[in-house]
Scaffold this motif. Structure first.
Motif, mmCIF file in Angstrom:
data_model
loop_
_atom_site.group_PDB
_atom_site.id
_atom_site.type_symbol
_atom_site.label_atom_id
_atom_site.label_comp_id
_atom_site.label_asym_id
_atom_site.label_seq_id
_atom_site.Cartn_x
_atom_site.Cartn_y
_atom_site.Cartn_z
ATOM 1 N N UNK A 1 0.847 -1.188 0.000
ATOM 2 C CA UNK A 1 0.000 0.000 0.000
ATOM 3 C C UNK A 1 0.889 1.247 0.000
ATOM 4 N N UNK A 2 0.800 2.034 -1.060
ATOM 5 C CA UNK A 2 1.665 3.210 -1.221
ATOM 6 C C UNK A 2 1.506 4.212 -0.072
ATOM 7 N N UNK A 3 0.293 4.419 0.350
ATOM 8 C CA UNK A 3 0.055 5.396 1.411
ATOM 9 C C UNK A 3 0.707 4.966 2.725
ATOM 10 N N UNK A 4 0.616 3.670 3.048
ATOM 11 C CA UNK A 4 1.262 3.169 4.268
ATOM 12 C C UNK A 4 2.773 3.289 4.181
ATOM 13 N N UNK A 5 3.331 2.997 3.019
ATOM 14 C CA UNK A 5 4.782 3.080 2.839
ATOM 15 C C UNK A 5 5.261 4.521 3.027
ATOM 16 N N UNK A 6 4.577 5.460 2.406
ATOM 17 C CA UNK A 6 4.980 6.871 2.531
ATOM 18 C C UNK A 6 4.801 7.357 3.964
ATOM 19 N N UNK A 7 3.711 6.967 4.615
ATOM 20 C CA UNK A 7 3.529 7.337 6.020
ATOM 21 C C UNK A 7 4.638 6.742 6.885
ATOM 22 N N UNK A 8 5.067 5.514 6.588
ATOM 23 C CA UNK A 8 6.160 4.894 7.335
ATOM 24 C C UNK A 8 7.466 5.641 7.151
ATOM 25 N N UNK B 1 12.491 0.105 14.588
ATOM 26 C CA UNK B 1 11.549 0.505 15.640
ATOM 27 C C UNK B 1 10.250 1.071 15.081
ATOM 28 N N UNK B 2 10.125 1.070 13.768
ATOM 29 C CA UNK B 2 8.923 1.614 13.127
ATOM 30 C C UNK B 2 7.713 0.740 13.481
ATOM 31 N N UNK B 3 6.546 1.337 13.767
ATOM 32 C CA UNK B 3 5.358 0.542 14.082
ATOM 33 C C UNK B 3 4.986 -0.401 12.929
ATOM 34 N N UNK B 4 4.465 -1.570 13.263
ATOM 35 C CA UNK B 4 4.120 -2.585 12.279
ATOM 36 C C UNK B 4 3.016 -2.136 11.327
ATOM 37 N N UNK B 5 2.215 -1.154 11.724
ATOM 38 C CA UNK B 5 1.109 -0.709 10.872
ATOM 39 C C UNK B 5 1.613 -0.106 9.561
ATOM 40 N N UNK B 6 2.896 0.243 9.476
ATOM 41 C CA UNK B 6 3.462 0.812 8.244
ATOM 42 C C UNK B 6 4.196 -0.219 7.404
ATOM 43 N N UNK B 7 4.125 -1.477 7.789
ATOM 44 C CA UNK B 7 4.795 -2.530 7.027
ATOM 45 C C UNK B 7 6.099 -2.928 7.694
#
Length: 58
Positions: A30-37, A50-56
Motif C-alpha cells: 500500500x503506497x500510502x502506508x509506505x509513505x507514512x512509514x 523501531x517503526x510501528x508494524x502498521x506501516x509494514x
C-alpha cells in the motif's frame, strides 16, 4: 516533533506522482502506508527497526 499521518487532502496531491501498480507480477505494498512509514522515521528520528508494524516491515 509530533508525527501525523498524511491527510486525504495531502494524499490527493501525492498520489498522481506514483507509478501505477504492475500489470503482471507481484503488487506493491500500500503506497500510502509506505509513505507514512517513511515520514514517521524521518520526523520522529526512530530507527527503521523501531517503526510501528502498521506501516509494514522495516
Amino acid at each position: 516533533m509530533e508525527f501525523k499521518e498524511l491527510t486525504d487532502e495531502q494524499w490527493k496531491y501525492i498520489k498522481p506522482y506514483l507509478p501505477p501498480q504492475p500489470i503482471t507480477g507481484r503488487k506493491r505494498a500500500n503506497d500510502r502506508n509506505v509513505i507514512n512509514g517513511i515520514l514517521f522515521v524521518l520526523i520522529t528520528g526512530c530507527r527503521w527497526s523501531d517503526m510501528p508494524e502498521c506501516y509494514g516491515s522495516p
